[in-house]
Design an enzyme around this catalytic site. Sequence first.
Site, PDB file in Angstrom:
ATOM      1  CB  CYS A 154      -3.303   1.484  -1.522  1.00 22.09           C
ATOM      2  SG  CYS A 154      -2.162   1.270  -0.397  1.00 22.09           S
TER       3      CYS A 154
ATOM      4  CB  CYS B  67      -5.529   0.048   0.745  1.00 16.94           C
ATOM      5  SG  CYS B  67      -4.486   1.102   1.600  1.00 16.94           S
TER       6      CYS B  67
END
Length: 122
Positions: A30, A33
């Site tokens: 991600c 993230c």
Amino acid sequence: MSTVTLTAADFEKTVTDNDIVLVDFWASWCGPCRMFAPVYEKASEANSDIVFGKVDTEAEQALAAAANITSIPTLMAFREGVLVFAQPGALPPQALDQVITAVRELDMDEVRASIAAQNPGQ
């Protein structure tokens, strides 16, 4: 204090045994993230009285499902074992600081009274 990895085995105990716990639900693939990770890590070092946990949603799929994680990163904040904040999306440093301040300033008697009013008889 740096971040700690949380698993299904220690998540509940961590949340209930500490006054304030922030949890970052993330995954290695991600992009947002990965962008949020250094912001979160820096905040953990500046706020040693708070537990900063990380849950890898790939490794802990059942825990992520139990927490109703539908988008990552998702940040959750617990105060005295009560979920008081949950929001998907990577936060900039100032916004994360605002969340931390707001969680610290909560009147937990008021929060518990509000929860009780929403769930009569429980």
